[in-house]
Structure formats: structure tokens, C-alpha cells
Motif scaffolding. Structure first.
Motif, PDB file in Angstrom:
ATOM      1  N   ALA A   1     -16.200  -8.639   1.231  1.00 19.18           N
ATOM      2  CA  ALA A   1     -15.216  -7.551   1.309  1.00 19.18           C
ATOM      3  C   ALA A   1     -14.131  -7.666   0.241  1.00 19.18           C
ATOM      4  O   ALA A   1     -13.327  -6.749   0.082  1.00 19.18           O
TER       5      ALA A   1
ATOM      6  N   ASP B   1       0.810  -1.221   0.000  1.00 16.87           N
ATOM      7  CA  ASP B   1       0.000   0.000   0.000  1.00 16.87           C
ATOM      8  C   ASP B   1       0.846   1.277   0.000  1.00 16.87           C
ATOM      9  O   ASP B   1       0.487   2.240  -0.694  1.00 16.87           O
TER      10      ASP B   1
ATOM     11  N   ASN C   1      -0.233  -4.169   3.517  1.00 18.62           N
ATOM     12  CA  ASN C   1      -1.494  -4.123   2.775  1.00 18.62           C
ATOM     13  C   ASN C   1      -2.639  -4.112   3.763  1.00 18.62           C
ATOM     14  O   ASN C   1      -2.576  -4.762   4.805  1.00 18.62           O
ATOM     15  N   SER C   2      -3.684  -3.385   3.422  1.00 17.62           N
ATOM     16  CA  SER C   2      -4.899  -3.390   4.222  1.00 17.62           C
ATOM     17  C   SER C   2      -5.712  -4.622   3.820  1.00 17.62           C
ATOM     18  O   SER C   2      -5.935  -4.854   2.634  1.00 17.62           O
ATOM     19  N   ILE C   3      -6.120  -5.409   4.794  1.00 21.38           N
ATOM     20  CA  ILE C   3      -6.867  -6.640   4.557  1.00 21.38           C
ATOM     21  C   ILE C   3      -8.308  -6.417   5.002  1.00 21.38           C
ATOM     22  O   ILE C   3      -8.592  -6.311   6.191  1.00 21.38           O
ATOM     23  N   GLU C   4      -9.186  -6.337   4.043  1.00 24.07           N
ATOM     24  CA  GLU C   4     -10.605  -6.105   4.375  1.00 24.07           C
ATOM     25  C   GLU C   4     -11.285  -7.425   4.711  1.00 24.07           C
ATOM     26  O   GLU C   4     -10.928  -8.439   4.140  1.00 24.07           O
ATOM     27  N   PRO C   5     -12.156  -7.430   5.688  1.00 25.14           N
ATOM     28  CA  PRO C   5     -12.844  -6.308   6.297  1.00 25.14           C
ATOM     29  C   PRO C   5     -12.185  -5.765   7.565  1.00 25.14           C
ATOM     30  O   PRO C   5     -12.776  -4.935   8.249  1.00 25.14           O
ATOM     31  N   TRP C   6     -10.962  -6.178   7.869  1.00 19.79           N
ATOM     32  CA  TRP C   6     -10.333  -5.811   9.134  1.00 19.79           C
ATOM     33  C   TRP C   6      -9.436  -4.586   9.054  1.00 19.79           C
ATOM     34  O   TRP C   6      -9.141  -3.978  10.061  1.00 19.79           O
ATOM     35  N   GLY C   7      -8.909  -4.262   7.888  1.00 13.16           N
ATOM     36  CA  GLY C   7      -7.919  -3.187   7.776  1.00 13.16           C
ATOM     37  C   GLY C   7      -6.536  -3.753   8.059  1.00 13.16           C
ATOM     38  O   GLY C   7      -5.981  -4.450   7.223  1.00 13.16           O
TER      39      GLY C   7
END
Length: 163
Positions: free
Chosen positions: A161, A27, A112-118
Motif C-alpha cells: 500500500a 491532507d 493524513n490518510s494512512i494506507e491501507p487503513w485510511g
């Protein structure tokens, strides 16, 4: 699509439940306004095929697998980047293609942002579980990430997500 091809819990195609989601770049690289090619070192020809990268003024990164266990026995595996200390990059590089790779352990921060947790910039420990794969995210001092790694998650929540 036959009934056998649909999930009994959510009705979505079963082949969407067990899959790999690979992030092309960390990111911080995606968010950077301008990066010169001369500022980037990668282990392979491009970011998608690389397992290591370093970008001047941004950081050093290594690939890892982050499996998420879903209800009904499914698993989503995220191919993430993990930011590591630049001093660790040489050790990781020297170990990666050697017999010692099987013993590699490195600490870093999710890049990296991991959705749905961020979870962007969350501390994570990597370890080689299979010498034919990149290291796995195996633990964290962060309770949220530790829960993502160890708990079973509602597959509808996680699948909805995904891109």
C-alpha cells in the motif's frame, strides 16, 4: 541481490521493510485549491522540515511519528501531520524547545490518510517517547487506529500500500 538481501516471507528487498514514510503536508492542505503564502505559518523554512504549521481557515498541525509493527520484526514509521486545536498550538510551540518537551501530551486528529487503513481525521493522542524525536502517536479512542498502533500487521499488506 543475494538471498540474504531478500525477505524470507515475501521475497522483496529487506531494506523496504524497515523504513520511514514522511508526509510533506497534511491532507487538508494538499486538497485545498489555493492557499496564499500570507495565510501560512510554519516552524521552519518549508513544510517538509517543519514540525508545526498553521494555515488560516484550515487549521493547526503538528508532526508526529506513527510506527506500524510488521510481521517478521519489521516496522514502518509514518511521519504524519496531526490536526490540533488552534489554542493548543501556542502551548505546543512554547513547550517544543523547552525542558518540558519530554512531558508533552497533545490530542488531535490524524491529518493524513494512512494506507491501507485510511484513518484520516481519526482521533489520536501524541506523547513524547524520546526527547530527540517528534512526538509519537501512542493511543486513540478509535479501535481501528488503536489496532494499527498495537497489533502486528502482515508486512506484504502494508508494503504493497506504500507509494
Amino acid at each position: 541481490m543475494t538471498t540474504a538481501d531478500k525477505c524470507e516471507l515475501c521475497g522483496n528487498p529487506v531494506d523496504l521493510h524497515d523504513r520511514h514514510v514522511r508526509f510533506a503536508n497534511p491532507d487538508p492542505i494538499v486538497d485545498a485549491h489555493e492557499i496564499l503564502a500570507s495565510d501560512v505559518w510554519m516552524s521552519h523554512a518549508d513544510a517538509n522540515s517543519s514540525v508545526m504549521m498553521q494555515v488560516n481557515h484550515i487549521g493547526a498541525f503538528v508532526r508526529a511519528l506513527l510506527p506500524v509493527h510488521l510481521t517478521a520484526g519489521h516496522t514502518i514509521t509514518f511521519g504524519v501531520w496531526v490536526g490540533i486545536h488552534p489554542d493548543d498550538l501556542r502551548r505546543v510551540f512554547d513547550t517544543w524547545w523547552s525542558a518540558g518537551y519530554k512531558d508533552l501530551v497533545v490530542d488531535g486528529m490524524l491529518a493524513n490518510s494512512i494506507e491501507p487503513w485510511g484513518l484520516l481525521a481519526t482521533p489520536v493522542r501524541l506523547s513524547v517517547l524520546d526527547p530527540d524525536h517528534t512526538p509519537y502517536c501512542v493511543d486513540s479512542v478509535d479501535d481501528r487506529l488503536r489496532s494499527v498502533l498495537t497489533d502486528e500487521w502482515d508486512h506484504e499488506l502494508v508494503l504493497s500500500a506504500l507509494p
